[in-house]
Structures are given as C-alpha cells and as structure tokens.
Design a protein around this motif. Structure first.
Motif, PDB file in Angstrom:
ATOM      1  N   ALA A  40     -18.821 -37.215  22.476  1.00 10.31           N
ATOM      2  CA  ALA A  40     -17.687 -38.109  22.719  1.00 10.31           C
ATOM      3  C   ALA A  40     -17.224 -38.016  24.171  1.00 10.31           C
ATOM      4  O   ALA A  40     -16.891 -39.035  24.792  1.00 10.31           O
ATOM      5  N   ALA A  41     -17.209 -36.813  24.726  1.00  5.27           N
ATOM      6  CA  ALA A  41     -16.794 -36.632  26.122  1.00  5.27           C
ATOM      7  C   ALA A  41     -17.779 -37.322  27.068  1.00  5.27           C
ATOM      8  O   ALA A  41     -17.359 -37.978  28.036  1.00  5.27           O
ATOM      9  N   LEU A  42     -19.062 -37.199  26.811  1.00  7.57           N
ATOM     10  CA  LEU A  42     -20.063 -37.859  27.666  1.00  7.57           C
ATOM     11  C   LEU A  42     -19.951 -39.379  27.577  1.00  7.57           C
ATOM     12  O   LEU A  42     -20.074 -40.075  28.599  1.00  7.57           O
ATOM     13  N   ILE A  43     -19.700 -39.904  26.377  1.00  5.32           N
ATOM     14  CA  ILE A  43     -19.531 -41.347  26.225  1.00  5.32           C
ATOM     15  C   ILE A  43     -18.299 -41.811  26.993  1.00  5.32           C
ATOM     16  O   ILE A  43     -18.313 -42.855  27.657  1.00  5.32           O
ATOM     17  N   ALA A  44     -17.222 -41.037  26.913  1.00  3.38           N
ATOM     18  CA  ALA A  44     -15.995 -41.394  27.633  1.00  3.38           C
ATOM     19  C   ALA A  44     -16.221 -41.401  29.138  1.00  3.38           C
ATOM     20  O   ALA A  44     -15.767 -42.310  29.841  1.00  3.38           O
ATOM     21  N   ILE A  45     -16.940 -40.417  29.650  1.00  4.22           N
ATOM     22  CA  ILE A  45     -17.228 -40.361  31.088  1.00  4.22           C
ATOM     23  C   ILE A  45     -18.075 -41.562  31.512  1.00  4.22           C
ATOM     24  O   ILE A  45     -17.811 -42.187  32.541  1.00  4.22           O
ATOM     25  N   ALA A  46     -19.088 -41.904  30.700  1.00  2.52           N
ATOM     26  CA  ALA A  46     -19.931 -43.058  31.019  1.00  2.52           C
ATOM     27  C   ALA A  46     -19.123 -44.348  30.978  1.00  2.52           C
ATOM     28  O   ALA A  46     -19.291 -45.229  31.838  1.00  2.52           O
ATOM     29  N   ALA A  47     -18.228 -44.476  30.003  1.00  2.00           N
ATOM     30  CA  ALA A  47     -17.403 -45.687  29.900  1.00  2.00           C
ATOM     31  C   ALA A  47     -16.465 -45.805  31.101  1.00  2.00           C
ATOM     32  O   ALA A  47     -16.305 -46.895  31.661  1.00  2.00           O
ATOM     33  N   ILE A  48     -15.859 -44.709  31.499  1.00  6.64           N
ATOM     34  CA  ILE A  48     -14.957 -44.742  32.664  1.00  6.64           C
ATOM     35  C   ILE A  48     -15.723 -45.138  33.917  1.00  6.64           C
ATOM     36  O   ILE A  48     -15.255 -45.957  34.713  1.00  6.64           O
ATOM     37  N   ALA A  49     -16.915 -44.598  34.086  1.00  3.86           N
ATOM     38  CA  ALA A  49     -17.723 -44.949  35.258  1.00  3.86           C
ATOM     39  C   ALA A  49     -18.101 -46.429  35.233  1.00  3.86           C
ATOM     40  O   ALA A  49     -18.029 -47.117  36.256  1.00  3.86           O
ATOM     41  N   ALA A  50     -18.475 -46.932  34.055  1.00  8.60           N
ATOM     42  CA  ALA A  50     -18.857 -48.342  33.944  1.00  8.60           C
ATOM     43  C   ALA A  50     -17.663 -49.249  34.199  1.00  8.60           C
ATOM     44  O   ALA A  50     -17.775 -50.255  34.910  1.00  8.60           O
ATOM     45  N   PHE A  51     -16.498 -48.910  33.632  1.00 11.97           N
ATOM     46  CA  PHE A  51     -15.306 -49.734  33.832  1.00 11.97           C
ATOM     47  C   PHE A  51     -14.882 -49.742  35.301  1.00 11.97           C
ATOM     48  O   PHE A  51     -14.441 -50.767  35.824  1.00 11.97           O
ATOM     49  N   THR A  52     -15.033 -48.611  35.959  1.00  9.51           N
ATOM     50  CA  THR A  52     -14.685 -48.532  37.371  1.00  9.51           C
ATOM     51  C   THR A  52     -15.609 -49.424  38.204  1.00  9.51           C
ATOM     52  O   THR A  52     -15.155 -50.168  39.077  1.00  9.51           O
ATOM     53  N   ALA A  53     -16.895 -49.376  37.906  1.00  8.56           N
ATOM     54  CA  ALA A  53     -17.853 -50.201  38.645  1.00  8.56           C
ATOM     55  C   ALA A  53     -17.606 -51.681  38.391  1.00  8.56           C
ATOM     56  O   ALA A  53     -17.620 -52.495  39.327  1.00  8.56           O
ATOM     57  N   VAL A  54     -17.373 -52.046  37.145  1.00 11.25           N
ATOM     58  CA  VAL A  54     -17.115 -53.443  36.810  1.00 11.25           C
ATOM     59  C   VAL A  54     -15.801 -53.893  37.433  1.00 11.25           C
ATOM     60  O   VAL A  54     -15.692 -55.012  37.948  1.00 11.25           O
ATOM     61  N   GLY A  55     -14.785 -53.038  37.411  1.00 12.25           N
ATOM     62  CA  GLY A  55     -13.491 -53.384  37.995  1.00 12.25           C
ATOM     63  C   GLY A  55     -13.597 -53.639  39.482  1.00 12.25           C
ATOM     64  O   GLY A  55     -13.003 -54.594  40.009  1.00 12.25           O
TER      65      GLY A  55
END
Length: 69
Positions: A40-55
């Motif tokens: 769950a922690a790894l998924i959260a880190i990947a999601a934050i990185a993806a959202f930051t890049a998309v943002g």
C-alpha cells in the motif's frame, strides 16, 4: 545446583517456552499484514509521483492556452 535449576526453570517451563517460540515462528498473519502495508505504501508513493507529474504537465498546458488566448 539448586540456583542453576531456578535460573533455567523446570522441564515443564522449558517445554512451554519452546512451544511458545515454535508457535511464534509458525505465525504468518503478522507478516502478511506487514507485506500488505508495504504494498500500500509503494502504491501511494507511485500515485503521488504520477499525480505530481500530471499536475505539472497540466499546469504548463493551461498556461500555454492562457497565453494563446
């Protein structure tokens, strides 16, 4: 020798300790929970990185559109 036997415990106490250690070594529920937590922690880190890049990409896109208008 009496003090040593008190320090080491009786044969029944040793057997109980050994049984407890054996059960703890065979227990896997805690390990599974830890693994799920790590996933769950790894998924959260990947999601934050993806959202930051998309943002960042969306921000630059909207800025470009605003300057073209």
């Amino acid at each position: 020798m009496g003090g040593l036997s008190l320090l080491l415990g009786s044969a029944a106490a040793k057997a109980a300790r050994n049984e407890t250690v054996r059960r703890l070594m065979e227990e896997t529920n805690g390990v599974t929970a830890i693994e799920y937590g790590l996933i769950a922690a790894l998924i959260a880190i990947a999601a934050i990185a993806a959202f930051t890049a998309v943002g960042t990409s969306l921000s630059s896109t909207f800025s470009y559109i605003a300057t073209q208008l």
